[in-house]
Design a protein around this motif. Structure first.
Motif, PDB file in Angstrom:
ATOM      1  N   ASP A   1      43.473  30.685 -22.667  1.00 43.24           N
ATOM      2  CA  ASP A   1      42.185  31.003 -22.057  1.00 43.24           C
ATOM      3  C   ASP A   1      42.253  31.025 -20.539  1.00 43.24           C
ATOM      4  O   ASP A   1      41.269  31.376 -19.884  1.00 43.24           O
ATOM      5  CB  ASP A   1      41.130  29.989 -22.493  1.00 43.24           C
ATOM      6  N   ILE A   2      43.381  30.652 -19.973  1.00 40.75           N
ATOM      7  CA  ILE A   2      43.499  30.645 -18.512  1.00 40.75           C
ATOM      8  C   ILE A   2      43.542  32.061 -17.972  1.00 40.75           C
ATOM      9  O   ILE A   2      42.939  32.373 -16.938  1.00 40.75           O
ATOM     10  CB  ILE A   2      44.755  29.859 -18.085  1.00 40.75           C
ATOM     11  N   CYS A   3      44.231  32.957 -18.658  1.00 41.94           N
ATOM     12  CA  CYS A   3      44.442  34.323 -18.186  1.00 41.94           C
ATOM     13  C   CYS A   3      43.720  35.307 -19.096  1.00 41.94           C
ATOM     14  O   CYS A   3      43.732  35.153 -20.320  1.00 41.94           O
ATOM     15  CB  CYS A   3      45.934  34.652 -18.141  1.00 41.94           C
TER      16      CYS A   3
ATOM     17  N   TYR B   1      39.190  35.037 -12.577  1.00 43.86           N
ATOM     18  CA  TYR B   1      38.240  35.218 -11.476  1.00 43.86           C
ATOM     19  C   TYR B   1      38.698  34.532 -10.197  1.00 43.86           C
ATOM     20  O   TYR B   1      38.262  34.905  -9.103  1.00 43.86           O
ATOM     21  CB  TYR B   1      36.861  34.701 -11.893  1.00 43.86           C
ATOM     22  N   THR B   2      39.579  33.545 -10.283  1.00 43.85           N
ATOM     23  CA  THR B   2      39.997  32.836  -9.075  1.00 43.85           C
ATOM     24  C   THR B   2      41.010  33.615  -8.255  1.00 43.85           C
ATOM     25  O   THR B   2      41.168  33.352  -7.065  1.00 43.85           O
ATOM     26  CB  THR B   2      40.592  31.470  -9.433  1.00 43.85           C
ATOM     27  N   ASN B   3      41.729  34.556  -8.845  1.00 46.17           N
ATOM     28  CA  ASN B   3      42.721  35.316  -8.072  1.00 46.17           C
ATOM     29  C   ASN B   3      42.435  36.801  -8.070  1.00 46.17           C
ATOM     30  O   ASN B   3      43.308  37.599  -7.750  1.00 46.17           O
ATOM     31  CB  ASN B   3      44.134  35.057  -8.605  1.00 46.17           C
TER      32      ASN B   3
ATOM     33  N   VAL C   1      32.699  35.269  -4.682  1.00 43.91           N
ATOM     34  CA  VAL C   1      33.274  34.856  -5.966  1.00 43.91           C
ATOM     35  C   VAL C   1      32.931  33.405  -6.269  1.00 43.91           C
ATOM     36  O   VAL C   1      32.626  33.039  -7.409  1.00 43.91           O
ATOM     37  CB  VAL C   1      34.802  35.068  -5.954  1.00 43.91           C
ATOM     38  N   VAL C   2      32.937  32.559  -5.230  1.00 49.02           N
ATOM     39  CA  VAL C   2      32.724  31.124  -5.442  1.00 49.02           C
ATOM     40  C   VAL C   2      31.243  30.781  -5.541  1.00 49.02           C
ATOM     41  O   VAL C   2      30.817  30.027  -6.429  1.00 49.02           O
ATOM     42  CB  VAL C   2      33.390  30.323  -4.307  1.00 49.02           C
TER      43      VAL C   2
ATOM     44  N   ILE D   1      53.086  32.381  -9.876  1.00 48.25           N
ATOM     45  CA  ILE D   1      54.184  31.759 -10.630  1.00 48.25           C
ATOM     46  C   ILE D   1      53.722  30.417 -11.197  1.00 48.25           C
ATOM     47  O   ILE D   1      54.032  30.065 -12.350  1.00 48.25           O
ATOM     48  CB  ILE D   1      55.417  31.588  -9.729  1.00 48.25           C
ATOM     49  N   THR D   2      52.951  29.673 -10.408  1.00 46.24           N
ATOM     50  CA  THR D   2      52.403  28.410 -10.903  1.00 46.24           C
ATOM     51  C   THR D   2      51.443  28.646 -12.057  1.00 46.24           C
ATOM     52  O   THR D   2      51.459  27.916 -13.055  1.00 46.24           O
ATOM     53  CB  THR D   2      51.691  27.676  -9.751  1.00 46.24           C
ATOM     54  N   TYR D   3      50.591  29.666 -11.935  1.00 49.55           N
ATOM     55  CA  TYR D   3      49.675  30.009 -13.023  1.00 49.55           C
ATOM     56  C   TYR D   3      50.448  30.289 -14.305  1.00 49.55           C
ATOM     57  O   TYR D   3      50.123  29.771 -15.377  1.00 49.55           O
ATOM     58  CB  TYR D   3      48.852  31.245 -12.650  1.00 49.55           C
TER      59      TYR D   3
END
Length: 833
Positions: A488-490, A579-581, A630-631, A475-477
């Protein structure tokens, strides 16, 4: 006093202020800009450090559109070009200012100030744009489009002025041209082409037509580079159309060959918006190669030719009826499985009732006895039917057991340990050459049932504590995307991303409904079987007590819950995929793969299966490594070496645990025992568990070598592929050993296997279409975007969601039904493998 003298000097030289005929229209416009002249005096006074040197000569010219003006500017003279044009409320046209400096090596930049009715636009030449590491790129040719403030009158004459000034004492030659942009308004479903560069951005206006509430702005180019940015901005001044300010307002996204943004009327009160296209000074944001890092941060770098030919087209988005059709289609597909299950249940109950009555009637007729009352007839029939079922069970046990045993080995006395305590001590029981399910199902059924119910309660607890933070985070995203406008975030498929409310891609979320509905249906099927089994145990049914694979339903409940959670977390991931989620989408896939393998092993080894705490602890370790990969996993050789070593050791320990039925110890003498077993079982006679572990070692080494050599960027998918491969290999091994043991697969299970295999094949085809990928930059990911292919609402990845949920449901049914042929076979005749 200094400002007053400056004002008088400039006012004296203005046209229309001296003797002669009345002032012209242009002069009247200049008179309207008296305050601007005062502002110029203040500016010059400030730039001179408070001491007004020689008074700069100001020349004002009445200028015309589409005329090129060649002139020279120094610190001693300043030129003002006065333009006027008629603005109509029903017609929108753009005005573009183009400037080119002809001199080389001039010591000070030239300042151009465009003063309009409601805005001021200023830029210098050379235009300095900054890139990565604050590298500077100069541009001597600049083209800017003037914003068009709205007018309430039907027709209005507006004035604007172009002021040219510099602090250079040397004369600098320049060319100025102001022209009208006839094709300034974009039209629906009509392609428009233009050329843009970093110093010559372009933007155009689009008005929502009547009846259209949502449109998709699509931008295409044949060239991958230079990298560019597409922005959607409200009708206002100023328009942010440079590389260093285009991200200030509106929605924007980087692009190479493709770009698409869905725009809704409700977000623009004026029912219109600007489509802005800016070419970036560098290509790093689009995945291009990094340029040479300059020795000095202030070094000016030649920008080169970075013009890009671009096509833009605005198409209407889908209407609300398509949303309704998509939701009804999604619900219809999965609710049909509920109807099919209900129909099959009714048919099965009806067939069972008919079979039961026929058997009872046949038995009663064969007894040649007429019952004295209906009650006596019913009791007699029930008793004889029960005896008949028991005799049938015993009869089938002997025949099937003999055929299976003879198919595997010759029945000799040397194959068995004849000690009396072989039936009591588990260390001795498991030394048999051939183990049976009865040998590994000696624990109390109530204890085992509670042990396996823990799987369900633990996964339910994990789901709650895992899902709540995930929902909050996505929801924050989504809020960040909506507020900042950064597309470009998603990593969506922007060509088939249909928004609903605050969600940017509602169709990708809706298509995950199948996991939830089919997971719930599987739980209902398991509940039905559980109730039937419990009733059989209550009435001391011989088949339920002594025949078939021991029925423990805790893992089935956990599998159904995991399938539902996979749908929920996959929907959360597709709220804003990046990639972060990505681990949100894969975490419960690891759970499903692990639970399926545990269930396969539990079927033949109910007493020695892992506890819920151990199993979930191992799965937690897998997810932990997934996050680390991932990190830190991208290109990190040390990480891949550590992971490969841990992977091999963990898998070898697990394989040893499985092959030796849990009867081994990890202590100081483990190395000595390993060498002893290798000498006796592998070197001398090449048999036993160590011989069977050779293929496991080879497979592990190959898999670890692939990871070390390739080091894939998508570590989470690589880890998931390992889990799925293990599950498929174990599944194939189980079916092969089942057939090799003389068992058969019933029609229902066979249909499920074939149906599931076909659906998995189609599902994987759509999965590998790759509509987007967060392994690349957002601009490169958009190159893979494609239009919707189903009902103008669902794309290839949505179809993957549909088919994979059905395939997982079918796989669960295969696990549940593949051993139904053993329900009438005693457990001491069913082989453990």
């Amino acid at each position: 006093m200094v400002l007053r003298s400056c004002w008088k000097s400039r006012h004296k030289n203005r046209p229309g202020t001296g003797p002669g005929p009345g002032p012209s229209a242009a002069a009247r416009g200049v008179r309207a800009g008296s305050a601007a002249l005062l502002w110029l005096c203040v500016t010059q006074f400030a730039c001179a450090g408070g001491e007004l040197a020689e008074i700069t000569k100001v020349v004002q010219k009445d200028a015309e559109f589409d005329v090129t003006y060649n002139d020279t500017v120094t610190s001693e003279n300043q030129t003002i070009y006065a333009f006027n044009h008629t603005v109509s409320r029903n017609r929108t046209e753009g005005v573009r200012v183009s400037v080119d400096v002809l001199s080389q090596g001039f010591e000070s930049p030239i300042l151009f100030v465009v003063r309009q009715k409601q805005a001021v636009l200023s830029f210098q030449i050379p235009l300095i744009l900054r890139g990565l590491y604050q590298r500077k790129y100069p541009y001597n040719h600049v083209g800017r489009t003037l914003c068009q403030p709205p007018t309430r009158a039907a027709s209005e004459t507006q004035y604007f002025f172009v002021d040219v000034s510099t602090l250079s004492s040397q004369g600098t030659n320049y060319q100025l041209r102001v022209s009208r942009v006839e094709s300034f308004t974009l039209h629906t479903d009509k392609k428009f082409s233009f050329t843009a560069s970093p110093s010559q951005p372009q933007y155009f206006k689009y008005d929502f037509p009547d009846g259209v509430d949502t449109v998709i702005v699509k931008v295409n180019s044949d060239a991958t580079f230079p990298c560019s940015v597409m922005s959607i901005q409200d009708i206002q001044c100023p328009v942010y159309d440079l590389d260093n300010n285009v991200a200030f307002i509106g929605m924007y996204q980087t692009m190479t060959k493709k770009g698409a943004i869905t725009v809704q009327r409700k977000d623009f009160p004026s029912n219109s918006f600007y489509v802005v296209v800016v070419v970036k000074t560098e290509d790093e944001a689009c995945g291009g190669p990094l340029r040479f890092y300059p020795l000095w941060p202030d070094e000016l770098i030649n920008a080169g030719n970075r013009s890009k030919f671009i096509d833009v087209i605005v198409t209407p988005a889908i209407k609300s009826e398509v949303y309704v059709m998509g939701m009804l289609f999604c619900l219809g597909i999965f609710l049909s499985f509920y109807l099919l299950t209900l129909l099959m249940t009714c048919l099965e109950n009806k067939r069972s009732s008919i079979l039961f009555l026929n058997v009872c009637v046949c038995v009663c007729v064969s007894t040649a006895k007429t019952p004295a009352s209906p009650y006596e007839y019913g009791s007699f029939g029930k008793c004889v039917c029960g005896l008949l079922v028991m005799s049938f069970c015993f009869r089938s046990l002997d025949s099937v057991g003999r055929s299976r045993h003879e198919s595997l080995s010759s029945v000799e006395e040397d194959d068995y340990d004849t000690l009396d305590d072989i039936n009591s001590d588990k260390n001795i029981v498991r030394t048999k050459k051939y183990l049976y399910v009865a040998d590994l199902s000696r624990k109390d059924k109530r204890i085992l049932s509670k042990k396996y119910q823990i799987y369900f309660w633990n996964i339910a607890t994990i789901a709650v504590f895992y899902a709540l933070p995930v929902v909050q985070l996505v929801i924050t995203y989504q809020t960040v995307v909506n507020v900042t406008g950064n597309q470009d975030i998603c990593f969506y498929n922007f060509l088939c991303a249909h928004p609903l409310g605050a969600l940017s891609a509602f169709n990708n979320i809706l298509s995950n409904l199948g996991y939830v509905l089919l997971g719930l249906l599987f739980l209902l099927i398991v509940l039905k079987r559980d109730i039937i089994h419990q009733r059989a145990l209550v009435r001391n049914d011989f088949n339920a007590l002594e025949c078939g694979i021991p029925k423990h339903f805790g893992l089935y409940y956990a599998m159904g819950t995991a399938l539902m959670m996979e749908g929920l977390l996959s929907a959360c991931y597709h709220v804003c995929p990046n990639y972060t989620n990505f681990q949100f989408d894969t975490s419960f896939m690891y759970m499903i793969a692990g639970l399926c393998m545990l269930k396969l092993y539990q079927k033949r080894h109910p007493d020695i299966n892992a506890s819920a705490y151990t199993a979930y602890a191992c799965l937690a370790g897998v997810i932990f490594f997934s996050v680390l990969g991932v990190v830190f996993g991208k290109g990190n050789t040390v990480f891949w070496i550590v992971f490969s070593v841990i992977h091999i050791l963990a898998t070898m320990l697990l394989s040893t645990q499985l092959y030796y039925m849990g009867r081994w110890r990890l202590d100081s003498g483990i190395l000595r025992r390993i060498l002893n077993v290798i000498d006796t079982d592998c070197i001398r006679q090449c048999s036993g568990p160590i011989g069977r572990l050779q293929s496991v070692r080879v497979f592990l080494l190959c898999r670890a070598a692939y990871g070390l050599i390739e080091r894939p960027n998508d570590f989470a998918s690589y880890l998931l592929a390992i889990a799925i491969c293990n599950l498929l290999l174990y599944f194939a091994f189980y079916i092969i050993m089942k057939l090799r043991s003389g068992e058969r697969i019933q029609c229902m299970a066979l249909v499920c296997i074939l149906f599931t295999a076909v659906v998995w094949g189609f599902a994987l085809y759509f999965f590998f279409q790759g509509l987007s990928t967060w392994q690349k930059t957002p601009a490169e990911s958009r190159e893979h975007n494609r239009d919707c292919i189903l009902l103008s609402f669902f794309d290839d990845h949505d179809i993957w969601h549909f088919l994979s949920s059905i395939a997982m449901f079918g796989s669960f049914l295969v696990l549940m039904t593949m051993d139904d042929d053993l329900d009438g076979i005693q457990r001491d005749k069913i082989f453990a493998f």
